[in-house]
Design a protein around this motif. Structure first.
Motif, PDB file in Angstrom:
ATOM      1  N   SER A  66     -26.273 -10.881  25.493  1.00 38.23           N
ATOM      2  CA  SER A  66     -25.479  -9.643  25.586  1.00 38.23           C
ATOM      3  C   SER A  66     -23.996  -9.929  25.374  1.00 38.23           C
ATOM      4  N   MET A 125     -22.659 -12.500  23.806  1.00 37.97           N
ATOM      5  CA  MET A 125     -22.453 -12.887  22.409  1.00 37.97           C
ATOM      6  C   MET A 125     -22.506 -11.685  21.482  1.00 37.97           C
ATOM      7  N   MET A 126     -23.444 -10.763  21.746  1.00 36.87           N
ATOM      8  CA  MET A 126     -23.585  -9.591  20.893  1.00 36.87           C
ATOM      9  C   MET A 126     -22.371  -8.666  21.034  1.00 36.87           C
ATOM     10  N   THR A 135     -19.397  -9.489  22.015  1.00 38.36           N
ATOM     11  CA  THR A 135     -18.241 -10.167  21.416  1.00 38.36           C
ATOM     12  C   THR A 135     -18.256 -10.040  19.892  1.00 38.36           C
ATOM     13  N   ALA A 136     -19.443 -10.254  19.288  1.00 37.90           N
ATOM     14  CA  ALA A 136     -19.549 -10.159  17.828  1.00 37.90           C
ATOM     15  C   ALA A 136     -19.243  -8.745  17.346  1.00 37.90           C
ATOM     16  N   PHE A 137     -19.827  -7.740  18.014  1.00 41.08           N
ATOM     17  CA  PHE A 137     -19.579  -6.350  17.629  1.00 41.08           C
ATOM     18  C   PHE A 137     -18.110  -5.974  17.825  1.00 41.08           C
ATOM     19  N   VAL A 155     -15.502  -7.967  17.712  1.00 37.02           N
ATOM     20  CA  VAL A 155     -14.698  -8.615  16.669  1.00 37.02           C
ATOM     21  C   VAL A 155     -14.823  -7.854  15.347  1.00 37.02           C
ATOM     22  N   ILE A 156     -16.068  -7.496  14.988  1.00 40.15           N
ATOM     23  CA  ILE A 156     -16.284  -6.749  13.738  1.00 40.15           C
ATOM     24  C   ILE A 156     -15.573  -5.405  13.780  1.00 40.15           C
ATOM     25  N   TYR A 157     -15.696  -4.698  14.925  1.00 37.09           N
ATOM     26  CA  TYR A 157     -15.072  -3.375  15.045  1.00 37.09           C
ATOM     27  C   TYR A 157     -13.555  -3.496  14.989  1.00 37.09           C
ATOM     28  N   PHE A 183     -23.251   0.415  16.264  1.00 31.68           N
ATOM     29  CA  PHE A 183     -23.257  -0.798  17.083  1.00 31.68           C
ATOM     30  C   PHE A 183     -23.985  -0.574  18.403  1.00 31.68           C
ATOM     31  N   GLY A 235     -27.306  -2.391  19.133  1.00 32.89           N
ATOM     32  CA  GLY A 235     -27.238  -3.286  20.280  1.00 32.89           C
ATOM     33  C   GLY A 235     -28.339  -3.018  21.291  1.00 32.89           C
TER      34      GLY A 235
END
Length: 437
Positions: free
Chosen positions: A18, A20-21, A23-25, A27-29, A180, A184
């Protein structure tokens, strides 16, 4: 206990995934948002100065501009929806340059909202559309020469407010955020189901080993309980008649000796089983003639079979070589043959076979008798398991023989299994690779 361990594993796994997900979302957003904001700012800064196509200056009355003073032009293909408003130092509209056919009321409202915010870069909502704007002062510099001196006279001409339609940008960002969230949630559900499945699979062998260990302790305790009780009873009998000679009480001593031998065999079998199942010990095997080993074991057991009037037949291919421990192979053959003799009724038969295929050697031993039920077959190689518990003391066994045989064959990389037809026959078979360990 194992459920708590599984739940802790799931919580830890889901927490890490959760974080990691998210954080990744995030960063992308953030990158997408900054790129769009940068693009909008560049568009605002690069907006061309759009002049009205009129031959005379528009009349201004109390800071208002009539709708008839706007010229609607064709919008270039690379141009975004935008307009510019010039206001004086008091915030009153003095001029409007626009590609958009919009009422003066909306232009004045846009200027009023932007002026009241007093922010250089911000966003306003106008008739359901979002407009990003920049507010910059308009200054004219006049160079004056007087008495040979040059001076600059600065004149404040008000402010220029440029508006850019960013409705689609915000809509895209909103859709991206919603995507997202949905992705998610779906991913977390899928990952949870997969993690639960693999957690259960990972815990299952541990739980089975734990249960077998508990069962082993319980069974070993039960098996030791009987001989210890017999030894204790016979010891009490000896102590009760201390004046008697050893010769007159030797039957009690024989009972004690017999039970000690049985316990010694049980303990030795358990130690051997533990040693055989210890996978951390690296074993070096040599090449051996399994045909010779089988023949020797058969010859040594023929007398016992003859006493029970059992018809004995064997078909052994000669000079079959495998890699392994000769003592272990011999023990497996003896265990299976001894087991067959014990459970074959008088005037029954035992057939032994050893043959070689392209990849394996196959040893099988078939005996007539009561057979084994289907529900008992999967448990045959469990420790202390006996199909006929009533024959335990008669045969002097503890139900460890087949467990030891399986442990040995497993350590050699082979396979052992049993087949049976009730009230007819039972067949034990093991296979070993010709180039086994």
């Amino acid at each position: 206990m194992f459920k708590r361990l599984r739940n802790k594993f799931l919580i830890l796994n889901m927490s890490i995934i959760s974080v990691m997900m998210i954080t990744a979302f995030a960063v992308i957003y953030t990158i997408t948002y900054n790129d769009m904001q940068m693009e909008n700012q560049n568009k605002l800064l690069s907006l061309p100065v759009i002049k009205l196509e009129s031959n005379s200056n528009p009349p201004k009355t109390n800071g208002s501009v009539s709708a008839g003073l706007h010229v609607i032009r064709n919008i270039p293909s690379d141009y975004s929806l935008s307009f510019s408003i010039r206001v004086d130092s008091d915030g009153k509209v003095s001029d409007i340059d626009s590609y958009i056919d919009m009422s003066d009321e909306n232009y004045h409202k846009a200027a009023e909202l932007a002026w009241s915010n007093k922010k250089n870069n911000s966003t306003i909502n106008l008739d359901g559309k979002l407009w990003e704007y920049t507010l910059s002062p308009i200054v004219e510099n006049h160079i004056i020469f007087q008495n040979g001196q040059q001076s600059v006279n600065t004149t404040d001409k008000g402010y220029d407010i440029k508006f850019l339609d960013v409705t689609d940008t915000h809509k895209t960002l909103g859709e991206l955020l919603a995507t997202f969230i949905v992705v998610g949630i779906v991913m977390l559900i899928v990952i949870f189901v997969i993690s639960l499945y693999f957690a259960n699979r990972a815990i299952k062998p541990i739980a089975e080993v734990w249960e077998k260990q508990k069962q082993l302790v319980a069974d070993a305790s039960h098996e030791l309980k009987t001989p210890l009780a017999i030894i204790n009873a016979n010891s009490d009998a000896l102590l009760a008649v201390q004046e008697e000679t050893i010769k007159s009480q030797k039957k009690w001593l024989h009972y004690i000796k017999a039970e000690i031998c049985r316990m010694t065999k049980l303990i030795n079998d358990l130690l051997y089983l533990a040693k055989t199942e210890n996978t951390s010990v690296r074993r070096i095997y040599s090449s051996l003639d399994i045909s010779s080993i089988v023949n020797n074991v058969v010859l040594s057991m023929e007398a016992i079979a003859f006493e029970k009037d059992i018809k004995f037949s064997h078909k052994v291919e000669q000079d079959i070589m495998v890699k392994g421990d000769p003592e272990q192979i011999k023990q497996v053959v003896m265990i299976l043959l001894d087991n067959a003799i014990k459970y074959t009724d008088e005037k029954g038969y035992i057939n032994i076979s050893l043959k070689k295929t392209k990849r394996y050697i196959v040893f099988s031993i078939k005996n007539s008798g009561k057979g084994i039920s289907k529900q008992d077959l999967p448990k045959l190689f469990d420790r202390f398991y006996r199909v006929d518990p009533s024959r335990t003391h008669e045969n002097g066994g503890y139900g460890l023989g087949l467990s030891i045989a399986k442990a040995i064959i497993d350590s050699l990389g082979g396979r052992i299994y049993a087949e049976s037809v009730e009230n007819e026959s039972t067949t034990f078979t093991f296979t070993l690779g010709i180039y086994a360990l």
